[in-house]
Design an enzyme around this catalytic site. Structure first.
Site, PDB file in Angstrom:
ATOM      1  N   THR A  15       0.818  -1.212   0.000  1.00  0.00           N
ATOM      2  CA  THR A  15       0.000   0.000   0.000  1.00  0.00           C
ATOM      3  C   THR A  15       0.851   1.261   0.000  1.00  0.00           C
ATOM      4  O   THR A  15       0.517   2.254  -0.660  1.00  0.00           O
ATOM      5  CB  THR A  15      -0.937   0.010   1.225  1.00  0.00           C
ATOM      6  N   SER A  53       1.004  -7.356  -0.979  1.00  0.00           N
ATOM      7  CA  SER A  53       1.594  -8.368  -0.095  1.00  0.00           C
ATOM      8  C   SER A  53       0.809  -9.667  -0.073  1.00  0.00           C
ATOM      9  O   SER A  53       1.330 -10.700   0.358  1.00  0.00           O
ATOM     10  CB  SER A  53       1.757  -7.832   1.327  1.00  0.00           C
ATOM     11  N   THR A 107       0.968  -4.471   4.295  1.00  0.00           N
ATOM     12  CA  THR A 107       0.699  -4.813   5.690  1.00  0.00           C
ATOM     13  C   THR A 107       0.044  -6.175   5.869  1.00  0.00           C
ATOM     14  O   THR A 107       0.182  -6.794   6.932  1.00  0.00           O
ATOM     15  CB  THR A 107      -0.207  -3.753   6.341  1.00  0.00           C
ATOM     16  N   ASP A 108      -0.683  -6.675   4.874  1.00  0.00           N
ATOM     17  CA  ASP A 108      -1.499  -7.870   5.091  1.00  0.00           C
ATOM     18  C   ASP A 108      -0.683  -9.104   5.449  1.00  0.00           C
ATOM     19  O   ASP A 108      -1.125  -9.932   6.246  1.00  0.00           O
ATOM     20  CB  ASP A 108      -2.375  -8.153   3.863  1.00  0.00           C
TER      21      ASP A 108
END
Length: 331
Positions: free
Chosen positions: A13, A56, A87-88
């Site tokens: 992101t 990710s 972030t995932d």
């Protein structure tokens, strides 16, 4: 003299731009760094390498190996390394790098953002500021920097989907935090690297994660054996409960263990450890060769098992590795 920091970009992101199909990684590392205020960039000698351009969700074991090899190959040329990442799955990457790069002598810091760096309200700038400070700290290890917190890589869990306070350090104190005094590092929370760093990047991707639900059909273990899975991580109830009345999971676990499958059981509860000695069901599981996950996060348990099975086929060595802390992943 400014600290020499290497920035490895993988997408996510933080580097995303709007497209007709939604946000997608689009910023190169130089463009990302160009959005940092001059005062920050002047404080560090920053080198940038773009190694991946992925959401990710698409970062998998092959990408973990790519990232680990870049870190290992550059570890002597820089004072610290930052990896920007979606972030995932960042917590999975942080965990597996903790095992693949055991003993690394410099800070390796993963970070990202909940809003793209180009967004006027992005959290990416603050996260990069924290990551840069940690990367320049000289404190060795793999870390995740987010929302003014620094978390030991193998203790990080993403707990919120959109909040800027997206990650928590589970069952372990923070490695550091930013306050009015700057970056405060808690050295007592950071394991001392053991020995020199040797890249051990072989992984086994035949590891399956099961979240136990009441009434789960034990035949799923037969299916996993037929699919040649070598390891299973089970999120059990509470301190380690597994049902054996009517649907006997214990018997199937025994068969799986006898067939050479490594079975690790941890708790569905986010905090506090599993303890199989408390109840009859847990003791029955231990008798069948189940390995306790204790206070490991799910991310750490899965990636550690993938890493361990990549190193050896010996059941005794697998158990030894899984039952002791290698990078601070278990107390």
């Amino acid at each position: 003299m400014a600290r020499q920091i290497l920035l490895l970009t993988t997408g996510g992101t933080i580097a995303s731009l709007p497209t007709e199909e939604g946000l997608a990684p689009g910023l190169a590392g130089a463009e990302l760094a160009g959005l940092l205020p001059r005062g920050i960039t002047d404080a560090y000698d920053l080198t940038i390498q773009d190694i991946l351009h992925l959401d990710s969700s698409n970062i998998q074991p092959e990408e973990w190996q790519t990232i680990a090899r870049h870190v290992f190959d550059n570890r002597r040329e820089y004072d610290g390394i930052i990896i920007t990442h979606g972030t995932d799955t960042m917590a999975y990457t942080a965990s597996v790098l903790s095992f693949m790069l055991r003993g690394i002598a410099i800070p390796v810091v993963l970070t990202g953002a909940q809003l793209p760096m180009t967004h006027p309200l992005s959290d990416g700038l603050e996260n990069l500021r924290t990551a840069l400070a940690m990367a320049a700290s000289g404190v060795a290890g793999v870390f995740l920097a987010f929302d003014r917190k620094v978390i030991l890589g193998c203790r990080a869990v993403k707990t919120r989907t959109t909040d800027f306070d997206a990650f928590e350090s589970v069952n372990w104190p923070l490695a550091g935090m930013v306050d009015g005094k700057g970056l405060q590092i808690r050295r007592e929370s950071i394991p001392t690297p053991a020995g020199g760093c040797t890249l051990r990047d072989k992984l086994c991707d035949k590891v399956f994660l099961i979240k136990l639900t009441p009434g789960l059909d034990p035949e799923i273990f037969d299916m996993l054996l037929q699919m040649h899975y070598r390891g299973i991580v089970i999120e059990a109830f509470g301190a380690g409960g597994l049902h054996f009345v009517r649907r006997d999971l214990i018997a199937k676990l025994q068969a799986a263990a006898q067939a050479g499958m490594a079975v690790v059981v941890c708790s569905q509860c986010l905090y506090e450890p599993s303890d199989f000695s408390l109840y009859e069901v847990g003791q029955k599981a231990l008798e069948q060769g189940v390995i306790q996950g204790r206070d490991m996060t799910t991310e750490a348990a899965v990636t550690k098992l993938m890493w361990v099975l990549g190193q050896t086929d010996d059941p005794a060595i697998i158990r030894d590795y899984m039952e002791r802390s290698l990078a601070g992943e278990m107390a």
